[in-house]
Design a protein around this motif. Structure first.
Motif, PDB file in Angstrom:
ATOM      1  N   SER A  96      -8.789   6.130 -27.214  1.00  0.00           N
ATOM      2  CA  SER A  96      -8.001   5.294 -27.955  1.00  0.00           C
ATOM      3  C   SER A  96      -7.133   4.368 -27.306  1.00  0.00           C
ATOM      4  N   LEU A  97      -6.184   4.976 -26.543  1.00  0.00           N
ATOM      5  CA  LEU A  97      -5.392   4.187 -25.819  1.00  0.00           C
ATOM      6  C   LEU A  97      -5.767   3.273 -24.973  1.00  0.00           C
ATOM      7  N   LEU A  98      -6.776   3.438 -24.043  1.00  0.00           N
ATOM      8  CA  LEU A  98      -7.646   2.678 -23.103  1.00  0.00           C
ATOM      9  C   LEU A  98      -8.134   1.443 -23.948  1.00  0.00           C
ATOM     10  N   ALA A  99      -8.790   1.792 -25.090  1.00  0.00           N
ATOM     11  CA  ALA A  99      -9.397   0.794 -25.879  1.00  0.00           C
ATOM     12  C   ALA A  99      -8.571  -0.175 -26.476  1.00  0.00           C
ATOM     13  N   GLY A 100      -7.305   0.204 -27.064  1.00  0.00           N
ATOM     14  CA  GLY A 100      -6.294  -0.662 -27.339  1.00  0.00           C
ATOM     15  C   GLY A 100      -5.904  -1.807 -26.304  1.00  0.00           C
ATOM     16  N   LEU A 101      -5.691  -1.209 -25.159  1.00  0.00           N
ATOM     17  CA  LEU A 101      -5.176  -1.710 -24.015  1.00  0.00           C
ATOM     18  C   LEU A 101      -6.084  -2.703 -23.380  1.00  0.00           C
ATOM     19  N   ALA A 102      -7.311  -2.425 -23.588  1.00  0.00           N
ATOM     20  CA  ALA A 102      -8.630  -3.255 -23.157  1.00  0.00           C
ATOM     21  C   ALA A 102      -8.418  -4.636 -24.166  1.00  0.00           C
ATOM     22  N   ILE A 103      -8.226  -4.348 -25.370  1.00  0.00           N
ATOM     23  CA  ILE A 103      -8.365  -5.423 -26.402  1.00  0.00           C
ATOM     24  C   ILE A 103      -7.028  -6.363 -26.073  1.00  0.00           C
ATOM     25  N   PHE A 104      -6.021  -5.788 -25.750  1.00  0.00           N
ATOM     26  CA  PHE A 104      -4.948  -6.726 -25.405  1.00  0.00           C
ATOM     27  C   PHE A 104      -5.049  -7.342 -24.051  1.00  0.00           C
ATOM     28  N   ALA A 105      -5.859  -6.906 -23.085  1.00  0.00           N
ATOM     29  CA  ALA A 105      -6.141  -7.454 -21.794  1.00  0.00           C
ATOM     30  C   ALA A 105      -7.024  -8.646 -22.083  1.00  0.00           C
ATOM     31  N   VAL A 106      -8.042  -8.424 -22.978  1.00  0.00           N
ATOM     32  CA  VAL A 106      -8.977  -9.492 -23.267  1.00  0.00           C
ATOM     33  C   VAL A 106      -8.098 -10.910 -23.723  1.00  0.00           C
ATOM     34  N   LEU A 107      -7.360 -10.368 -24.641  1.00  0.00           N
ATOM     35  CA  LEU A 107      -6.529 -11.421 -25.379  1.00  0.00           C
ATOM     36  C   LEU A 107      -5.810 -12.163 -24.402  1.00  0.00           C
ATOM     37  N   ALA A 108      -5.210 -11.389 -23.619  1.00  0.00           N
ATOM     38  CA  ALA A 108      -4.059 -11.912 -22.470  1.00  0.00           C
ATOM     39  C   ALA A 108      -4.964 -12.932 -21.548  1.00  0.00           C
ATOM     40  N   LEU A 109      -5.963 -12.333 -21.175  1.00  0.00           N
ATOM     41  CA  LEU A 109      -7.058 -13.212 -20.269  1.00  0.00           C
ATOM     42  C   LEU A 109      -7.269 -14.682 -21.032  1.00  0.00           C
ATOM     43  N   ALA A 110      -7.569 -14.680 -22.532  1.00  0.00           N
ATOM     44  CA  ALA A 110      -8.119 -15.631 -22.836  1.00  0.00           C
ATOM     45  C   ALA A 110      -6.842 -16.767 -23.137  1.00  0.00           C
ATOM     46  N   VAL A 111      -5.467 -16.363 -23.328  1.00  0.00           N
ATOM     47  CA  VAL A 111      -4.427 -17.055 -23.238  1.00  0.00           C
ATOM     48  C   VAL A 111      -4.125 -17.678 -21.758  1.00  0.00           C
ATOM     49  N   VAL A 112      -4.311 -16.860 -20.869  1.00  0.00           N
ATOM     50  CA  VAL A 112      -4.030 -17.329 -19.460  1.00  0.00           C
ATOM     51  C   VAL A 112      -5.149 -18.434 -19.395  1.00  0.00           C
TER      52      VAL A 112
END
Length: 336
Positions: A96-112
């Protein structure tokens, strides 16, 4: 109204598939496609709706999912921290921790990607997002249908109540997770006896692990007998090592006892739908019921079940993900 025709047709297919067999993963996908088609139909109707209703529909279709993704990521990270604190840092507990961090990573990639203005970065980001959307779609389908499947009620009497093992404490003691399954099986047994039906046989299933003193089935049977179940109403399956073996070996015992048997299989709620798909695969004549699980344990366990289902259908999933990857690479090359 023609805009709603695809959703209506998909819903008909969903109902027909469920009627044929509730234990198919395609039921989950058809349910998800039905809701997507319905959302698209509502968007096509926006210009024909009153302003207030149009705004409500637009918010429901766009804003709620966007806010939901961020909220889900926060929840998963918080739950992951709880899992690590209570259960330790095993790979399964980190899901669950890794899944949450993965979602944030994808959102951050979109912003970048938006900030950079680079078409190549945008192309690669589009590829990642497409794959993430596909996997997320399957996960939401799995989650929604697993919830619906967990609401089923088995009508009429059954001949056997199969209870799947899940490991022992100190090599010979039933842990709380397994006790939850046994209590669920006992409630089915008591309820059938109370309404005047023939007492079903309770079939605890589980072999002896390398670090266990007795077979799981033996420990489960002793627990049931200590709770008041007559010993002659308990039949052991004590050879299995996996869920598939649990169901396969239990099916053999049931068929030998009664060729036209009818059963229910009991496991924990997070495991019920995947166990049902496996029961269908090995030819068990019965539905799977879920017992309660600690709230903090449920998210990681559910993600683990989804990963297992995703891998079991790796042919089609890898094909789709590979196609999306190739499409993303093509976009990046064209952008260059």
């Amino acid at each position: 109204m023609l805009a709603f025709a695809p959703a209506a047709l998909l819903f008909v297919f969903f109902c027909a598939s469920v009627r044929e067999d509730r234990r198919r993963f395609r039921n989950a996908v058809l349910l998800g496609l039905t809701f997507i088609s319905l959302a698209m139909a509502l968007l096509f109707q926006l210009t024909h709706l009153p302003d207030t209703l149009a705004r409500i529909v637009a918010v429901a279709v766009f804003l709620v999912p966007a806010v939901g993704v961020v909220a889900l990521a926060c929840f998963l990270v918080a739950n992951g921290v709880t899992m690590v604190r209570k259960e330790g840092r095993s790979p399964g507990n980190l899901l669950s921790l890794l899944a949450g961090l993965a979602i944030f990573a994808v959102l951050a990639l979109a912003v970048v990607a938006m900030a950079s203005g680079s078409t190549k970065v945008a192309g690669m980001t589009a590829m990642v997002i497409m794959i993430a959307v596909y996997v997320s779609f399957l996960f939401v389908c799995f989650l929604a249908y697993a919830y619906l499947y967990g609401r089923i009620r088995v009508r009429g009497d059954v001949d056997y109540v199969v209870m799947l093992g899940s490991g022992l404490i100190c090599g010979d003691r039933v842990p709380p997770l397994l006790a939850s399954r046994l209590r669920k099986g006992m409630r089915i047994y008591v309820a059938q006896c109370a309404r005047g039906g023939t007492a079903p046989l309770l079939l605890p299933s589980g072999g002896k692990g390398s670090n266990e003193k007795v077979a799981e089935a033996r420990a489960m049977a002793d627990w049931l007998i200590a709770e008041g179940v007559p010993a002659d109403h308990v039949v052991l399956e004590n050879r299995s090592r996996t869920t598939e073996e649990n169901l396969t070996f239990s099916r053999t015992i049931m068929e030998e006892g009664k060729a036209d048997y009818r059963c229910v299989v009991v496991t924990n709620n997070f495991h019920a739908f995947r166990a049902a798909m496996m029961a269908r695969k090995v030819g068990v004549n019965g539905q799977v019921l879920g017992s309660p699980t600690a709230a903090y344990f449920w998210p990681s366990a559910t993600i683990r079940e989804f990963v297992a289902v995703f891998v079991e259908h790796k042919g089609v999933n890898l094909t789709v993900c590979g196609t999306l990857f190739a499409f993303g690479v093509l976009l990046t090359l064209l952008a260059g």
